[in-house]
Structure formats: structure tokens, C-alpha cells
Design an enzyme around this catalytic site. Structure first.
Site, PDB file in Angstrom:
ATOM      1  CG  PHE A 153       2.876  -0.924   7.014  1.00 20.99           C
ATOM      2  CD1 PHE A 153       3.049  -1.916   7.975  1.00 20.99           C
ATOM      3  CD2 PHE A 153       1.672  -0.880   6.314  1.00 20.99           C
ATOM      4  CE1 PHE A 153       2.042  -2.850   8.231  1.00 20.99           C
ATOM      5  CE2 PHE A 153       0.675  -1.802   6.566  1.00 20.99           C
ATOM      6  CZ  PHE A 153       0.862  -2.790   7.531  1.00 20.99           C
ATOM      7  CE  LYS A 177       5.899   7.393  -0.111  1.00 20.06           C
ATOM      8  NZ  LYS A 177       5.756   7.413   1.313  1.00 20.06           N
ATOM      9  CD  GLU A 180       2.943   7.552   4.651  1.00 20.43           C
ATOM     10  OE1 GLU A 180       3.635   6.792   3.930  1.00 20.43           O
ATOM     11  OE2 GLU A 180       1.807   7.930   4.339  1.00 20.43           O
ATOM     12  CB  SER A 230      -3.211  -0.913  -0.656  1.00 14.88           C
ATOM     13  OG  SER A 230      -3.147   0.432  -1.090  1.00 14.88           O
ATOM     14  CB  CYS A 285       1.559  -9.155   0.013  1.00 15.78           C
ATOM     15  SG  CYS A 285       3.184  -9.712  -0.462  1.00 15.78           S
ATOM     16  CD  GLU A 379      -4.274  -6.775   1.470  1.00 16.40           C
ATOM     17  OE1 GLU A 379      -4.410  -5.638   1.009  1.00 16.40           O
ATOM     18  OE2 GLU A 379      -3.225  -7.432   1.379  1.00 16.40           O
TER      19      GLU A 379
END
Ligand code: NAD
Length: 488
Positions: A153, A177, A180, A230, A285, A379
Site C-alpha cells: 500500500f 495484483k 487492496e 511485509s 521501507c 517494524e
């Protein structure tokens, strides 16, 4: 909740058309104010299969074009990105919650990624040699077939561009993909690709969650999978995709350490460290997550506190992605405080007037964090920095080396010799010297070490050429009088 009317319903993009599949819809929420902006279909294996069959059908014609022909479309596409900069920036901001400047920088980076892709004809030059009299060996790079990309995301526009331009220019066809949580930028990308002249079926989108990811990993006609997200999911995807004999590169989470030495330039260091931990609301990240303060650095920490006070949620700090993310981040801060960390700046309970439904966390500095605390090891993915105090550089490097992750590490110092020690000994794929977010620009490749990346090679740059292609080795002899040897 208010619905922003202009946003389309999210649809899968298959064979050049958008189509809704009738599956359970899921709300798409803008984290800026918590409003519902669209709804997304939770697709299944059958949708992935349909997209793969279409991509498979488009493959012979697309891969049969020359590299020079394929890049022409991406020259046009890059221009379209530039022409639609304002609109694409607003879309990233709406669905992800970052600031206007951060969203714009993301689209600009996508343009840079296209610039690398269109330079492929200059880079991908095949090799040929006369290996014995009259006999030639050649190596050619060939595409793989249908490939798939799964994205997170936090960069709705840029991360899809890490893979899409290179993989397509090199002759593959693709099923993507998107996350979402942020599907709108990818839909727009499909429209612009079509406008640029990309043939139908070369690029397809299947929306959804876990079920779509699993279908991608299992589908026998997908040759390679790239994943960004992740570490927990990167491991699942890497294991599942390689178990069905696919090529896979899976980029995971991070816990980036910045080592601050007492001789560092205080002003530059304080502003860089704070910008690294708070930019994109800490949802990068490459964000600074731990600062290891070596010896006497109190003067730099004091400046960091001052810098942090200039950051205001809703003005120069965006939202985090969801209510759950806000709760998780604030939970980490509370836990650290309960375990003895000193909260120098507290970002909990931030609200933005007029956007009370949004998900905001203010910048947070935690001091006297110890290596056993969760905030030192896990994280957080929010605008939080944990300061660990170290006596000397060796101890600081040991702390960095102790992390399971290894995306980025940086050192702030004016000593070349000390910086070199960190460059050599830090256990991370991307190192910064007096740089808080050491993202390699194109054509340098992007990728971490340890549990920040699974698979061989990096995801962008030259390294990605290896990933998206396979070598074909051909040996030829045309003249009958050529030497007779073991090869004949
Ligand atoms: P995520 O792992 O939750 O989701 C990534 C993708 O995996 C999404 O498309 C999602 O739908 C899918 N997914 C989620 N759970 C799944 C499951 N159980 N099984 C199969 N698929 C699943 O990541 P996110 O929250 O979207 O993104 C943030 C994470 O991404 C952070 O950890 C961040 O560090 C990481 N990230 C890493 C890099 C890098 O270069 N290493 C870059 C960007 C983001």
C-alpha cells in the site's frame, strides 16, 4: 460516511477492458479523512486464471516485437505520466494519505523508472564470439512469458513501476495484483498504458487480497512472481511461488538503523534523521526506525526535537494508512514508555481539524530504548524513531548487525574512515553516508538483505534484467569447410 463521487468502482482490467466480477465488494477508504472513496472486488482463482490466459495469448505477438519497438510505447507512456502528473499525484494522496509533495515525488520516480526501461536497447546488447574457426556462440536474452507482480500500500504509483516497465519492455506479459488498500493508481496506470498504445492483454490487473496472491503463486502458467510487502507475507509468497517452480523475488519489511557519531554535522544530521523517520508518515521501507547515538550526541538529539516540532499532521505530515495502523503504532509507543523508554516527542492522539475521521500519528521520538524492546526490533511502520545509546562505533555496528532485517543502514559523521567502517560492516543492502533515505537512483538497483529480501538479485535496475529474462545460447556453423572438432 461521505463518498467522493468522482472515483470509479474498482474493476479488474483484463484484455484491455475493465470488468466487475460480482464478488464480495470491499470498501476503499481514504486515510486522509476516513471517507469511503470506492469499492473493490475480492477476486478469486478463476479471475486470475482468466487474466493469465489472456496474458498468455498476448505473449507471442508482444514478445515477437523487437526491443526497440516495445520501448516506443514507454516513451509515450512516460510523457503521459508527466502530462497527468497533477491528477496522478492527487490520486496517490487520496488513496494513500501522504502529502502532496511526497505523492508528486512518487510519480516523478515512476517517470525515472520508465526512463530506465526505455534505455534497454542501449543496455541489453547480446553477446557473440567466434569460439573456433567458423563456429559462433551467441547469448540472447529472452523473456519468460506471463509474469505477476504483487504490490503493497505504501507507494501506490511507484512500486508498480519498479517492475511493470522493465518486465514488459523485455517482452513479458503481466498480471498485477495491487494492494487492496490502494487500487486506484494501478487502474489509472492501465488506462494510460492503453492510451500509449500497449496492446490488449499485455498488462492485466486482478484486484483482491490473499486469495488472489495464492492463485498467482499456484498458477502453472505464471513463470515469475515479484512481491513487495511485509516480511511475513514475503516469506509465504516466496515459499509458495518457488514450491510451484517459479522464479521469485520477494521484498519484505525493514528496521533501518541510522548510526549517528558525535562529529556529525548537527544541523544536517538532525534534519535528515527526522525527515527519514517522518517522511511518508514513516511508511517507507527505507525510513529510519532506530537511531544509534554513539557517545556524546545529546546536542544532535536536542536539535532533532526542535526539528520535529516543525512537523504538523495534516500539513506537512500525511496520515497513516488505516485505523488499525494508527492503533498499532500508538500501541508500540505506549509499550516502550511502559518499559522505560523516555518519550521526547509524543505523536499519540493526533487529530487534524476538519479531518477528524482521518488516521494521523504525530512524529515521535523515543529515547533510552534498549535492544530487548519491541520498538528496537520490530517494524513499526509509522513516524517513530527509537534512540539507542551506544558507547562506541563497534557497539553501534553490533546493534545494527543484530537486526533480522537488512534493507538500509546509514551513518552520519564527518570522518571518512569511520564512515568506511559502517559501509563495510553494516548488514544491509543499501547504505547511506550522511543520507537518511539511501534509495539508489536508477540505474542502480533496489533491494535489501537478510529478511528484507528473499530471492536472488534486486528488483530494479540492471539486476531486474536478469530476473525478467532468460539466456538462450546458440552455437552456429555455416561453412562446411570449418574446422572439425569435438563440437562438430
Ligand atoms: P502486506 O505484506 O500486508 O501486503 C502486501 C501484499 O500482500 C498486498 O497486495 C496484500 O494484499 C497481500 N497480502 C497481505 N496478506 C497476505 C497473506 N496473508 N497472504 C497472501 N497475500 C497477502 O504489506 P503492506 O502492509 O501492504 O505494505 C507494507 C509493508 O511492505 C511493510 O512491511 C514495508 O516495509 C514493506 N515494503 C517493503 C519494501 C521493500 O522494498 N523492501 C517496499 C515497500 C514496502
Amino acid at each position: 460516511m461521505q463518498r467522493i463521487k468522482e472515483q470509479p468502482q474498482v474493476q479488474n482490467f483484463i484484455d484491455g477492458s475493465f470488468e466487475r466480477n460480482g464478488h464480495t465488494p470491499m470498501d476503499v477508504i481514504s486515510p486522509l479523512d476516513g471517507s469511503i472513496i470506492s469499492s473493490l472486488p475480492l477476486s478469486t482463482y478463476d479471475d486470475v486464471d482468466k487474466a493469465v490466459q489472456v496474458a498468455h495469448k498476448a505473449y507471442p505477438e508482444w514478445s515477437g516485437k523487437t526491443l526497440k519497438e516495445r520501448v516506443q510505447i514507454f516513451f509515450k507512456y512516460r510523457t503521459l505520466l508527466e502530462e497527468h502528473m497533477e491528477e496522478l499525484t492527487n490520486l496517490v494522496q487520496l488513496e494513500n494519505g501522504k502529502t502532496y509533495g511526497e505523492a508528486k515525488a512518487e510519480v516523478e520516480k515512476s517517470m525515472e523508472l520508465c526512463e530506465f526501461a526505455v534505455s534497454m536497447p542501449q543496455i541489453v546488447v547480446n553477446e557473440i564470439q567466434e569460439v573456433s574457426k567458423g563456429v559462433e556462440c551467441r547469448i540472447e536474452r529472452k523473456p519468460l512469458g506471463v509474469v505477476a507482480c504483487i504490490t503493497p500500500f505504501n507507494f501506490p504509483n511507484m512500486v508498480p513501476h519498479w517492475t511493470m516497465p522493465n518486465a514488459l519492455v523485455l517482452g513479458n506479459t503481466m498480471v498485477m495484483k495491487p494492494s487492496e488498500l490502494v487500487p486506484l493508481s494501478t487502474m489509472r496506470m492501465a488506462e494510460l498504458l492503453q492510451e500509449a498504445g500497449l496492446p490488449k492483454g499485455v498488462f492485466n490487473i486482478v484486484n483482491g487480497g490473499k486469495e488472489v496472491v495464492e492463485a498467482i503463486c499456484d498458477h502453472p502458467k505464471i513463470e515469475a512472481v515479484s512481491f513487495v510487502g511485509s516480511t511475513k507475507v514475503a516469506k509465504i509468497v516466496y515459499k509458495r511461488a518457488t514450491a510451484s517452480l517459479k522464479r521469485c523475488v520477494a521484498l519484505g519489511g525493514a528496521k533501518n538503523h541510522l548510526l549517528v557519531l558525535p562529529d556529525a554535522n548537527p544541523e544536517m544530521t538532525a534534519s535528515n534523521v527526522v525527515a527519514s523517520m517522518s517522511g511518508c508518515a514513516g511508511q517507507r521501507c527505507m525510513a529510519a526506525s532506530v537511531m544509534v547515538g554513539v557517545d556524546k550526541v545529546q546536542h544532535i538529539i536536542d536539535r532533532m526535537v526542535e526539528e520535529t516540532k516543525k512537523i504538523v499532521p495534516g500539513e506537512n505530515l500525511g496520515s497513516v494508512i488505516s485505523a488499525a495502523a494508527k492503533e498499532r503504532i500508538e500501541g508500540y509507543i505506549t509499550e516502550a514508555e511502559n518499559n522505560g523508554a523516555k518519550v521526547l516527542v509524543d505523536g499519540r492522539n493526533a487529530t487534524v481539524p476538519g479531518k477528524e475521521g482521518g488516521f494521523y500519528v504525530g512524529p515521535t521520538i523515543l529515547d533510552y530504548v534498549t535492544t530487548d524492546m519491541s520498538v528496537a526490533r520490530e517494524e513499526i511502520f509509522g513516524p517513530v524513531i527509537s534512540i539507542i545509546r551506544a558507547k562506541n562505533l563497534d557497539e553501534a555496528i553490533d546493534i545494527e548487525n543484530g537486526s533480522n532485517y537488512g534493507n538500509a543502514a546509514a551513518v552520519f559523521t564527518q570522518s571518512g574512515g569511520l564512515a568506511k567502517q559502517v559501509m563495510e560492516r553494516a548488514s544491509a543492502g543499501m547504505i547511506g553516508v550522511n543520507i537518511g533515505v539511501p534509495v539508489p537512483r536508477e540505474p542502480f538497483s533496489f533491494g535489501g538483505w537478510n529478511e528484507s529480501k528473499f530471492g536472488v538479485g534486486d528488483i530494479t535496475g540492471r539486476s531486474s534484467i536478469e530476473f525478467w529474462t532468460q539466456n538462450k545460447k546458440t552455437t552456429t556453423k555455416w561453412n562446411p569447410e570449418a574446422q572439425i572438432n569435438w563440437m562438430s
